[in-house]
Design a protein around this motif. Structure first.
Motif, PDB file in Angstrom:
ATOM      1  N   ASP A 187      47.742  46.615  37.917  1.00  0.00           N
ATOM      2  CA  ASP A 187      48.405  47.913  38.293  1.00  0.00           C
ATOM      3  C   ASP A 187      49.036  47.765  40.049  1.00  0.00           C
ATOM      4  OD1 ASP A 187      50.183  50.328  39.398  1.00  0.00           O
ATOM      5  OD2 ASP A 187      48.966  51.028  37.096  1.00  0.00           O
ATOM      6  N   LEU A 188      50.510  47.419  40.884  1.00  0.00           N
ATOM      7  CA  LEU A 188      50.084  46.906  42.094  1.00  0.00           C
ATOM      8  C   LEU A 188      51.281  47.997  42.581  1.00  0.00           C
ATOM      9  CD1 LEU A 188      51.023  43.454  42.239  1.00  0.00           C
ATOM     10  CD2 LEU A 188      49.080  44.243  42.547  1.00  0.00           C
ATOM     11  N   THR A 189      51.057  49.327  41.725  1.00  0.00           N
ATOM     12  CA  THR A 189      52.177  51.063  42.160  1.00  0.00           C
ATOM     13  C   THR A 189      51.319  51.627  43.354  1.00  0.00           C
ATOM     14  OG1 THR A 189      51.585  51.900  40.517  1.00  0.00           O
ATOM     15  CG2 THR A 189      53.191  50.763  40.036  1.00  0.00           C
ATOM     16  N   GLY A 190      50.005  51.336  43.757  1.00  0.00           N
ATOM     17  CA  GLY A 190      49.135  51.799  44.696  1.00  0.00           C
ATOM     18  C   GLY A 190      48.940  50.755  45.557  1.00  0.00           C
ATOM     19  N   GLU A 191      48.066  51.599  46.316  1.00  0.00           N
ATOM     20  CA  GLU A 191      47.929  51.293  47.972  1.00  0.00           C
ATOM     21  C   GLU A 191      47.232  50.085  47.367  1.00  0.00           C
ATOM     22  OE1 GLU A 191      46.242  54.191  50.499  1.00  0.00           O
ATOM     23  OE2 GLU A 191      48.505  55.497  50.491  1.00  0.00           O
ATOM     24  N   ALA A 192      46.642  49.947  46.787  1.00  0.00           N
ATOM     25  CA  ALA A 192      45.559  48.969  46.226  1.00  0.00           C
ATOM     26  C   ALA A 192      46.053  48.450  45.008  1.00  0.00           C
ATOM     27  CB  ALA A 192      44.070  48.972  46.051  1.00  0.00           C
ATOM     28  N   PRO A 193      45.507  47.337  44.512  1.00  0.00           N
ATOM     29  CA  PRO A 193      45.815  45.895  42.955  1.00  0.00           C
ATOM     30  C   PRO A 193      44.432  47.331  42.221  1.00  0.00           C
ATOM     31  CG  PRO A 193      44.513  44.275  44.112  1.00  0.00           C
ATOM     32  CD  PRO A 193      45.418  45.826  45.542  1.00  0.00           C
ATOM     33  N   VAL A 194      45.000  47.485  41.039  1.00  0.00           N
ATOM     34  CA  VAL A 194      43.700  47.912  40.057  1.00  0.00           C
ATOM     35  C   VAL A 194      44.255  47.203  38.726  1.00  0.00           C
ATOM     36  CG1 VAL A 194      43.313  49.956  38.319  1.00  0.00           C
ATOM     37  CG2 VAL A 194      44.272  50.218  41.125  1.00  0.00           C
ATOM     38  N   LEU A 195      42.998  46.692  38.181  1.00  0.00           N
ATOM     39  CA  LEU A 195      43.346  46.186  37.063  1.00  0.00           C
ATOM     40  C   LEU A 195      43.189  47.232  35.705  1.00  0.00           C
ATOM     41  CD1 LEU A 195      42.526  43.870  35.295  1.00  0.00           C
ATOM     42  CD2 LEU A 195      40.582  43.909  35.545  1.00  0.00           C
ATOM     43  N   ARG A 197      43.942  45.806  32.424  1.00  0.00           N
ATOM     44  CA  ARG A 197      43.437  45.258  31.514  1.00  0.00           C
ATOM     45  C   ARG A 197      43.391  43.560  32.094  1.00  0.00           C
ATOM     46  NH1 ARG A 197      47.657  43.792  27.140  1.00  0.00           N
ATOM     47  NH2 ARG A 197      48.602  42.268  28.206  1.00  0.00           N
ATOM     48  N   GLN A 198      41.926  43.756  31.201  1.00  0.00           N
ATOM     49  CA  GLN A 198      41.348  41.841  31.933  1.00  0.00           C
ATOM     50  C   GLN A 198      41.418  40.620  30.381  1.00  0.00           C
ATOM     51  OE1 GLN A 198      39.740  40.931  34.303  1.00  0.00           O
ATOM     52  NE2 GLN A 198      40.121  38.805  33.033  1.00  0.00           N
ATOM     53  N   GLY A 199      42.024  40.151  30.637  1.00  0.00           N
ATOM     54  CA  GLY A 199      43.068  39.173  29.794  1.00  0.00           C
ATOM     55  C   GLY A 199      42.725  37.561  30.261  1.00  0.00           C
ATOM     56  N   ARG A 200      43.345  36.447  30.338  1.00  0.00           N
ATOM     57  CA  ARG A 200      43.354  35.659  29.712  1.00  0.00           C
ATOM     58  C   ARG A 200      42.981  35.094  31.516  1.00  0.00           C
ATOM     59  NH1 ARG A 200      46.180  31.128  26.739  1.00  0.00           N
ATOM     60  NH2 ARG A 200      45.044  31.650  25.038  1.00  0.00           N
ATOM     61  N   GLY A 201      43.762  35.969  32.359  1.00  0.00           N
ATOM     62  CA  GLY A 201      43.600  35.707  33.889  1.00  0.00           C
ATOM     63  C   GLY A 201      42.638  36.001  34.518  1.00  0.00           C
ATOM     64  N   ASP A 202      42.146  34.805  35.287  1.00  0.00           N
ATOM     65  CA  ASP A 202      40.425  35.396  36.244  1.00  0.00           C
ATOM     66  C   ASP A 202      41.096  36.524  37.247  1.00  0.00           C
ATOM     67  OD1 ASP A 202      38.094  35.349  37.203  1.00  0.00           O
ATOM     68  OD2 ASP A 202      38.590  32.830  37.821  1.00  0.00           O
ATOM     69  N   VAL A 203      40.066  37.596  37.849  1.00  0.00           N
ATOM     70  CA  VAL A 203      40.684  38.070  38.819  1.00  0.00           C
ATOM     71  C   VAL A 203      38.902  37.990  39.222  1.00  0.00           C
ATOM     72  CG1 VAL A 203      42.408  39.415  37.686  1.00  0.00           C
ATOM     73  CG2 VAL A 203      40.381  40.087  37.279  1.00  0.00           C
ATOM     74  N   SER A 204      38.659  37.427  38.938  1.00  0.00           N
ATOM     75  CA  SER A 204      37.005  37.430  39.946  1.00  0.00           C
ATOM     76  C   SER A 204      36.424  37.443  41.124  1.00  0.00           C
ATOM     77  CB  SER A 204      35.858  36.403  39.047  1.00  0.00           C
ATOM     78  OG  SER A 204      36.564  34.951  39.390  1.00  0.00           O
ATOM     79  N   ALA A 205      37.553  36.253  41.417  1.00  0.00           N
ATOM     80  CA  ALA A 205      38.395  36.017  43.334  1.00  0.00           C
ATOM     81  C   ALA A 205      38.299  37.483  43.826  1.00  0.00           C
ATOM     82  CB  ALA A 205      38.729  34.675  43.518  1.00  0.00           C
ATOM     83  N   LEU A 206      39.151  38.327  43.663  1.00  0.00           N
ATOM     84  CA  LEU A 206      40.028  39.337  43.906  1.00  0.00           C
ATOM     85  C   LEU A 206      39.152  41.082  43.984  1.00  0.00           C
ATOM     86  CD1 LEU A 206      43.784  39.524  42.093  1.00  0.00           C
ATOM     87  CD2 LEU A 206      43.059  38.878  44.028  1.00  0.00           C
ATOM     88  N   GLY A 207      37.584  40.595  43.049  1.00  0.00           N
ATOM     89  CA  GLY A 207      36.959  41.963  43.111  1.00  0.00           C
ATOM     90  C   GLY A 207      37.568  42.869  42.410  1.00  0.00           C
ATOM     91  N   LEU A 208      37.930  42.767  41.531  1.00  0.00           N
ATOM     92  CA  LEU A 208      38.812  43.311  40.443  1.00  0.00           C
ATOM     93  C   LEU A 208      37.889  44.903  39.951  1.00  0.00           C
ATOM     94  CD1 LEU A 208      42.174  43.088  40.558  1.00  0.00           C
ATOM     95  CD2 LEU A 208      41.411  44.084  42.749  1.00  0.00           C
ATOM     96  N   LYS A 209      38.001  46.205  39.390  1.00  0.00           N
ATOM     97  CA  LYS A 209      36.909  46.065  38.463  1.00  0.00           C
ATOM     98  C   LYS A 209      38.113  47.184  37.452  1.00  0.00           C
ATOM     99  CE  LYS A 209      32.955  46.648  40.289  1.00  0.00           C
ATOM    100  NZ  LYS A 209      31.720  47.880  40.628  1.00  0.00           N
ATOM    101  N   GLU A 210      38.268  47.299  35.887  1.00  0.00           N
ATOM    102  CA  GLU A 210      39.085  47.518  35.042  1.00  0.00           C
ATOM    103  C   GLU A 210      38.707  48.976  34.950  1.00  0.00           C
ATOM    104  OE1 GLU A 210      40.690  45.700  30.186  1.00  0.00           O
ATOM    105  OE2 GLU A 210      38.494  45.983  30.981  1.00  0.00           O
ATOM    106  N   SER A 211      39.755  49.700  34.988  1.00  0.00           N
ATOM    107  CA  SER A 211      40.505  50.755  35.246  1.00  0.00           C
ATOM    108  C   SER A 211      39.622  52.076  34.253  1.00  0.00           C
ATOM    109  CB  SER A 211      42.109  51.608  35.875  1.00  0.00           C
ATOM    110  OG  SER A 211      42.884  51.355  34.698  1.00  0.00           O
TER     111      SER A 211
END
Length: 211
Positions: A187-195, A197-211
């Motif tokens: 989700d990119l609608t706020g001031e920072a990205p929010v995870l 759903r964790q799916g096939r795409g890797d987000v480990s480099a972004l340091g995001l945690k699932e909401s």
């Protein structure tokens, strides 16, 4: 009437079949097609009847977030509002198995937005068939995962449920198995990205945690 079933090479798809598919989408067809996460239902963005058919196939209510599958970043700005930091993240992660929730622009039909949030999912998949189809079509595809309402996961091998699929869509682009792991949703609608759903795409480099 059974759907038209086209078998395509997943790496070097036959152009004549892709041109056929693009023509059918322009004419109002609902299609099943491969992506870099799962198979998907798709139709032309401007086709209200086709979109309602997909909504019925998935038994979606008006709160469901449709996804707009785009060829590249240049198409996104027409349909979604993108700030500089959002653009940098999109550029970093696309093409790939990610869906980004963004605020919709007025160019997007209200009927395909999230009814309350006025958002849309945006996706740029990395799959040869999808990319070639989008190039020939010249516009995005309105899309959602090919998963039956009574199924626990997306349909991977299309022959496993061929009869039901042929009754449901107008055209099938069969490029072999895609997998059953959906996209990672951010989700990119706020001031920072929010995870979301964790799916096939890797987000480990972004340091995001699932909401």
């Amino acid at each position: 009437m059974a759907s038209e079933w086209l078998e395509l090479h997943p790496i070097d798809p036959q152009r004549r079949w892709l041109q056929r598919a693009a023509d059918r989408v322009r004419q109002g067809a609902v299609i099943a097609y491969p992506t870099d996460s799962c198979y998907a239902f798709g139709c032309r963005l401007g086709d209200k009847d086709a979109a309602e058919r997909i909504r019925g196939l998935r038994e979606f209510d008006r709160q469901h977030q449709f996804t707009l599958v785009c060829r590249d970043l240049s198409e996104i700005a027409t349909y979604a509002k993108v700030d500089n930091w959002q653009y940098r993240l999109l550029k970093q992660l696309t093409p790939g198995p990610y869906t980004f929730v963004l605020e919709a622009t007025k160019e997007l039909p209200r009927r395909v937005m999230h009814e309350k949030r006025k958002t849309i999912g945006i996706r740029i998949p990395e799959h040869k068939v999808t990319q070639a189809l989008l190039e020939l079509l010249g516009e995005p595809i309105l899309s959602c995962t090919l998963q039956w309402p009574d199924a626990e996961q997306p349909l991977d091998d299309l022959d496993d449920d061929r009869a039901r699929l042929e009754r449901s869509v107008d055209l099938v682009l069969d490029a072999g198995t895609c997998g059953v792991t959906p996209t990672t949703v951010i989700d990119l609608t706020g001031e920072a990205p929010v995870l979301i759903r964790q799916g096939r795409g890797d987000v480990s480099a972004l340091g995001l945690k699932e909401s």
